[in-house]
Structures are given as C-alpha cells and as structure tokens.
Design an enzyme around this catalytic site. Structure first.
Site, mmCIF file in Angstrom:
data_model
loop_
_atom_site.group_PDB
_atom_site.id
_atom_site.type_symbol
_atom_site.label_atom_id
_atom_site.label_comp_id
_atom_site.label_asym_id
_atom_site.label_seq_id
_atom_site.Cartn_x
_atom_site.Cartn_y
_atom_site.Cartn_z
ATOM 1 N N ASN A 34 -5.445 3.251 -3.632
ATOM 2 C CA ASN A 34 -6.669 3.932 -4.030
ATOM 3 C C ASN A 34 -6.360 5.173 -4.855
ATOM 4 O OD1 ASN A 34 -8.560 2.193 -2.899
ATOM 5 N ND2 ASN A 34 -8.626 3.256 -0.948
ATOM 6 N N TYR B 111 -0.147 5.050 0.882
ATOM 7 C CA TYR B 111 -0.371 6.114 1.864
ATOM 8 C C TYR B 111 -0.401 5.557 3.287
ATOM 9 C CZ TYR B 111 -1.596 8.740 -2.315
ATOM 10 O OH TYR B 111 -1.571 9.342 -3.547
ATOM 11 N N ASP C 135 0.867 -1.168 0.000
ATOM 12 C CA ASP C 135 0.000 0.000 0.000
ATOM 13 C C ASP C 135 0.911 1.228 0.000
ATOM 14 O OD1 ASP C 135 -2.387 1.672 0.519
ATOM 15 O OD2 ASP C 135 -1.495 1.878 2.500
ATOM 16 N N ARG D 80 -7.065 13.626 6.330
ATOM 17 C CA ARG D 80 -6.860 12.198 6.067
ATOM 18 C C ARG D 80 -8.091 11.372 6.442
ATOM 19 N NH1 ARG D 80 -4.960 7.954 3.207
ATOM 20 N NH2 ARG D 80 -4.268 6.228 4.513
#
Length: 222
Positions: free
Chosen positions: A117, A12, A10, A41
């Site tokens: 994402n 972030y 991933d 966030r």
C-alpha cells in the site's frame, strides 16, 4: 499446489518490523513510544480502509502522517512539524526482520516482487536503506492504481505487472486481511503469523502458515 513462478511479499510487518519505529517515538516522547507506535499503525490501516470505502484515496504517506498526528494527539503529545517529519523519516528506516535477507537470497530462482500500500516514495528509500532492493524483479505499489489492498482491483493490477498466471503466484503477508484479499483474488497464499494469532473469519484461509519467513525455505515448501 502448482509450481510457483512468482513470489510476492507484502512489506510492512512481513519484510520489515513496523514496530521498530517505536524507538524513534520513544526518543521524542519518553515512556510513550510503544503505545504511540501501536496506535499509529492501527490508525494507519484504519484510515486506508476507510478512505477506500469512502472513495477518497490519498497516498499512503499522507495516510501515515494523518495517523501519526492522531496517535500523538490521543496521547496528548505536543509536537511541531519537524517532529512529525523526524518520525516519518524513521518510517523509511524500519528494521527488516532478521531472517528477511537470508530468505530472499535463497529464492532467487523465482520472480520476486514486493506489493504494498506504500507509494514509491516510501518503498524506495526503505528497501534502499536496508540494501534489499537488489533482490526484487518488481516493486509494485497500489499508488499506481489508487486502490488499496485488499481491493480486488489492486491484486489484478499486480498480476498484470508480473506477467504470470494467478495460480503461479505465491503471496506472502503477515497481515491476515491481506492474505484473505489475495486468496479471494485467486493467489496461493502463505500467512506469516508472527504473533500466533487466530485465523480471520473472512471466508478465505491461507494455503500455508509460517511463524516467520524461514517457513518458505524449509521442508521443500516451494
């Protein structure tokens, strides 16, 4: 655990510190930077999840922009479009965690990928600015299928891009909801639990849990 042929990261919170954007927020809005970046966030993720449930997909950069506007308005910050753009640009220059490059260098014998994402328009400059793109065989975004993680369809799409069996994939994320989604799909998982958080109650526990990415290369963990 079977031999891992592919390691997926991933982005972030896993490779990059999302809270490093608070410095840019602080420059624009003194004494509010930390609070703004934190809310930014949390709303970013919330909006992505809600849009997934509503069946109203929008690219992650648009979701991120909407979340930023919400965070600024919550803090009663006056802003113009150029400020929004400066802060969005700062998101393309997030700081990688100090161990990130060292770990990537030591696992080059595996097929490496990022799965995020974020769309290519966010991932490409982020990885390029940090000089990390060179370490990956594949950069995969949910934007290509328009199904946000942790939707099962997103992980299925990733698997097609990797050309390996799902039991040959080790998926790493600092986001526990992402770990649960990947485990639910059938990937082996390693949770990068940087904050020492308790495990989620989502019915799927990680196969491994590390304080940071270095856990991947210590004690013969592969």
């Amino acid at each position: 655990m079977a031999e891992m042929k592919a390691i997926v990261f991933d982005v972030y919170g896993t490779l990059f510190d999302v809270q490093s954007v608070q410095e840019a927020c602080e420059q624009q809005f003194p004494e509010k930077g930390e609070s703004i970046s934190s809310l930014w966030r949390s709303k970013q993720l919330e909006y992505a999840f809600l849009r997934q449930l509503m069946g109203q997909y929008e690219p992650f950069n648009d979701v991120t922009r909407d979340a930023l506007r919400y965070a600024l308005e919550t803090h009663e910050c006056k802003y113009k479009d150029e400020i929004i753009q400066k802060l969005m640009d700062a998101y393309n220059q997030l700081r990688p965690y100090e161990e990130t490059e060292e770990v990537l260098q030591q696992v080059q014998d595996k097929k490496l990928a990022v799965f995020s994402n974020g769309p290519d328009g966010m991932l490409d400059p982020l990885l390029r600015n940090a000089d990390l793109a060179q370490y990956f065989d594949a950069i995969v975004s949910v934007d290509e299928i328009k199904q946000y993680k942790p939707a099962t369809a997103s992980y299925a799409y990733l698997l097609k891009q990797l050309d390996v069996k799902r039991e040959e994939v080790l998926f790493l994320s600092s986001n526990s909801w992402d770990i649960a989604g990947a485990a639910n799909f059938g990937f082996h998982t390693a949770w990068i639990n940087r904050k020492g958080a308790p495990a989620e109650r989502l019915g799927h526990n990680p196969d491994k849990e590390y304080e940071n990415l270095k856990g991947l290369i210590e004690k013969n963990n592969l």
